[in-house]
Structure formats: structure tokens, C-alpha cells
Design an enzyme around this catalytic site. Structure first.
Site: not given
Length: 417
Positions: A88, A183
Site C-alpha cells: 500500500d 502498513e
């Protein structure tokens, strides 16, 4: 082993491919992954791993990519190690329609980003650019982040996998690959299957300057301050209304500068209000609290509590509550129990010809939580800089050095078994 004769890097091509896929995570979502579009990159990574011949590569329902490179060493006791990066990108800046640009043979000049010429990379603002003279610097075009955090790490691990599968003369034990979602919003290992990894040690490839390795992160708590005020009709509010929004604003304004992100550096922690919602009767403020020492986290929370009590003395009919939730802890205490994990990482960096530097992170990584889940996980550089913003950059040569570091690290664990 001298890799010069066998390495044919694919890291740049992979990176340029990955950054065009929008994988921005969403802190307001309650799903895992928080955005389905993260799986688009996960599916591509799995397809590329399968094409390399890594047969067990797969994407699970939660958006995690797992894969195993079988060991080729004659030794039977080589510890299993893992390499990890996240898919991400930050919610702080758009990651949609990223246009990567390679600025070849950088000579120290200002880099003006063409789609927004107010975005200029200057060496005085980005001091690590002084280490990139004659290198090839990659940026976005000026309207989005680049996504080097952490797609540089993804590309580096993928290129290392490519070389390990292509060159059996590089001896290594079993190597696990883990790519995580979310994350950037603190949920990177919420649904990880630690038993599926079953490794002795792990390395996140998610750091900044080439040559750096980090064995220490912030410890982190989240705090929610709730103010209960007194509502009254604004036309008849004199002596009656006690606005929760205004009380919350006073508390935020009273926070000391020396405990703010903009007023701290190095090993100093901070208190940072990140969200405020509410109305006259009730308001909430969310804070992140950070420090390298767990005990100091408590004293930071006590600062919020003390300020709130002082402000509320002026509003005797209003009340407040402060809820503290642990987020992650400094991984140094875990890594100290297994010094060879960090030592081997530093040796791998040294073997690439770089000066290895052990640092602390003013933030956290997936490794912070993995370490406390029984998988000690320091962080190795990926070469990413100015992350979470439109001036994010990375260099081709730093990414190549990261690939070499991963390969040397794989060999060092085999050599020392």
C-alpha cells in the site's frame, strides 16, 4: 561472491510497473485489505513469482502475498529467513495515475516536476541528493506521490527472487517472501499467518538512505480525548453554553511545541493530534503518541491529561475522558536477544561496498509488530526518500544496491549455518 558478472538487474523495470498501480490504503475502512485495489498489485506480484518458478506463490483473501524459495544448500540446518515489504501507499497523498520520470545522470541541479512546476527538488531540502551525483533519480510528475514507499522494496525483493531462481550457484537456505497490505495505516500484520512464514528471522526492506539499517523504532500509542460540553441555543447561550469543540481547540493549542512533530527530531518523542470531530455537545480528538522509551509514552499521555484538567477548570459543567490504546512497541528489545540477525544485515550491506550504518526510525514498520509476534525483524534500506509526498524520490543505483544486499544476506545465513 562477486555478483558483477551475473547480475542483470530488473529492479527498475519492475518498480516503474508497480508504481502505476494505485494501492492507497484507507484508514476509515474496516475491511482487510482496507482497499480492494491493493489486490491488483498482489495479483501481479504472484503472477511474476509463478513465472519465476516459485510454485507456492499466492494471494490470500486478506490481500497478503506469500511465497517460498526452496533452499539449495547441502547444509541441513540453515535457518529460514523472510523478506518483507508492503504494497500500500500512504493515504496522505494521491497514488492514482502515477507518472514516474527517470532523471538520468543527475548532476546536482534542481529537479522541477513537470505537471506541477511549484514542486521542485532542491539539494538543500533533500540532502541525500548529494550522494546521487551521476546516478539516475526517479520521481513522480508532480501531482502524486511516487510510491517508492514501499514499491521500491517490492521491486528489490522481486529482483532478488529473480536472481536466486536464475542462479543456483548462489547458495542459500529456505527463503520466505511476505508482501503485506495496509502498513501505512498501522494494520500491516493484522491478518498475517505467522505459521505460514515459519521463519527464524525477517527483514523488512523499507528504509531510506542506501547503507542504512534500523534496529529500533518508536514505541507507539493512540489516544482518544472525548470532551462532553453543554449545548444551548446560540441566541440564548450566555452563561450556559460550554462548547466541546472550543474546549478541544484550547487543549490542542496548549500542547507544547517541544512535544510536537514539528518541534522534535532524533530520539525525541512527540504528541500529535491527527483528527478532530464533533459539535457543541461532544467532540473527540485522536492523537498519536510516539517515543523510543515505553515509560516515556506514559508521561506524554499524562501531558494531555494534565492540560485537559487545567482547561476544564474553566468549564465546571463539562467533562472529559482519555482512552489510551497501545499500537506497537520498539523492536530493539527483541532484536537484542538475537544479535546475529542485525550483524548479518550489516555485513551484507558492507559486502556491497557501502558503509553500513545502524540507525533508529522515527516511525514504525511491519517489523515492529512482527518482532513481538515471534519473528525478529529489523529494517534495511530501500532507497526511498521524501515519502508520503509529491517530491518522493528514489535512485536506480540505490535500488540495485538493495538487491545486492538481499542476495548477500541470503548467502551469509547459509555460510554461517
Amino acid at each position: 561472491m562477486d555478483f558483477k558478472s551475473i547480475l542483470s538487474f530488473t529492479v527498475t523495470e519492475r518498480f516503474l510497473r508497480y508504481v502505476t498501480i494505485d494501492t492507497q490504503s484507507d484508514p476509515s475502512s474496516h475491511t482487510c485489505p482496507s482497499t480492494e485495489k491493493q489486490k491488483n498489485l498482489g495479483r501481479l506480484l504472484v503472477a511474476e513469482l509463478l513465472e519465476m518458478g516459485i510454485e507456492d506463490a499466492h494471494l490470500d483473501d486478506f490481500g497478503y502475498v506469500y511465497a517460498t524459495i526452496a533452499g539449495n544448500s547441502k547444509k541441513e540446518n540453515v535457518p529460514v529467513i523472510c523478506f518483507c515489504s508492503h504494497m500500500d501507499t500512504s493515504p496522505d497523498c494521491s497514488g492514482e495515475s502515477v507518472k514516474p520520470i527517470i532523471h538520468k545522470n543527475y548532476t546536482g541541479e534542481d529537479i522541477v516536476l513537470p505537471d506541477d512546476t511549484t514542486q521542485v527538488l532542491r539539494m538543500k531540502d533533500h540532502p541525500d541528493l548529494k550522494n546521487q551525483i551521476i546516478n539516475d533519480v526517479i520521481t513522480a510528475s508532480g501531482t502524486t506521490l511516487l510510491g517508492a514507499d514501499n514499491k521500491a522494496g517490492l521491486a528489490e525483493i522481486m529482483d532478488a527472487c529473480h536472481h536466486l531462481m536464475k542462479h543456483p550457484e548462489i547458495k542459500h537456505g529456505t527463503i520466505k517472501i511476505l508482501f503485506t497490505p495496509d502498513e501505512e495505516i498501522g494494520r500491516g500484520v493484522d491478518k498475517v499467518d505467522i505459521n505460514k512464514i515459519a521463519a527464524f528471522a525477517c527483514y523488512t526492506i523499507d528504509g531510506e538512505s542506501a547503507g542504512n539499517m534500523e534496529n529500533e523504532t518508536f514505541s507507539a500509542d493512540g489516544a482518544r480525548l472525548t470532551i462532553n460540553g453543554i449545548s444551548a441555543h446560540p441566541g440564548f447561550a450566555k452563561g450556559k453554553m460550554q462548547s466541546a469543540i472550543k474546549i478541544a481547540g484550547q487543549i490542542i493549542a496548549a500542547l507544547p511545541l517541544e512535544l510536537s512533530p514539528e518541534g522534535t527530531s532524533g530520539m525525541q518523542g512527540f504528541i500529535h493530534p491527527v483528527n478532530m470531530e464533533g459539535h457543541v455537545e461532544k467532540a473527540t480528538v485522536d492523537f498519536i503518541i510516539r517515543d523510543f522509551e515505553d515509560d516515556v509514552l506514559k508521561s506524554h499521555a499524562a501531558v494531555i491529561d494534565k492540560i485537559a484538567k487545567e482547561i476544564l477548570k474553566e468549564y465546571p459543567d463539562s467533562t472529559f475522558s482519555l482512552d489510551i490504546q497501545p499500537q506497537y512497541r520498539n523492536m530493539k528489545s527483541v532484536l537484542a536477544q538475537h544479535p546475529q540477525i542485525v550483524d548479518y544485515g550489516l555485513e551484507a550491506i558492507h559486502r556491497t561496498g557501502m558503509e553500513a550504518k545502524l540507525c533508529s526510525i522515527r516511525g514504525g514498520t511491519d517489523g515492529s509488530r512482527l518482532s513481538f509476534m515471534g519473528l525478529p525483524t529489523p529494517n534495511i534500506f530501500a532507497g526511498e526518500h521524501a515519502f508520503h509526498g509529491k517530491q518522493e524520490w528514489v535512485s536506480v543505483q540505490d535500488m540495485q544496491k538493495a538487491v545486492e544486499t538481499i542476495l548477500h544476506l541470503s548467502m551469509i545465513w547459509e555460510e554461517n549455518a
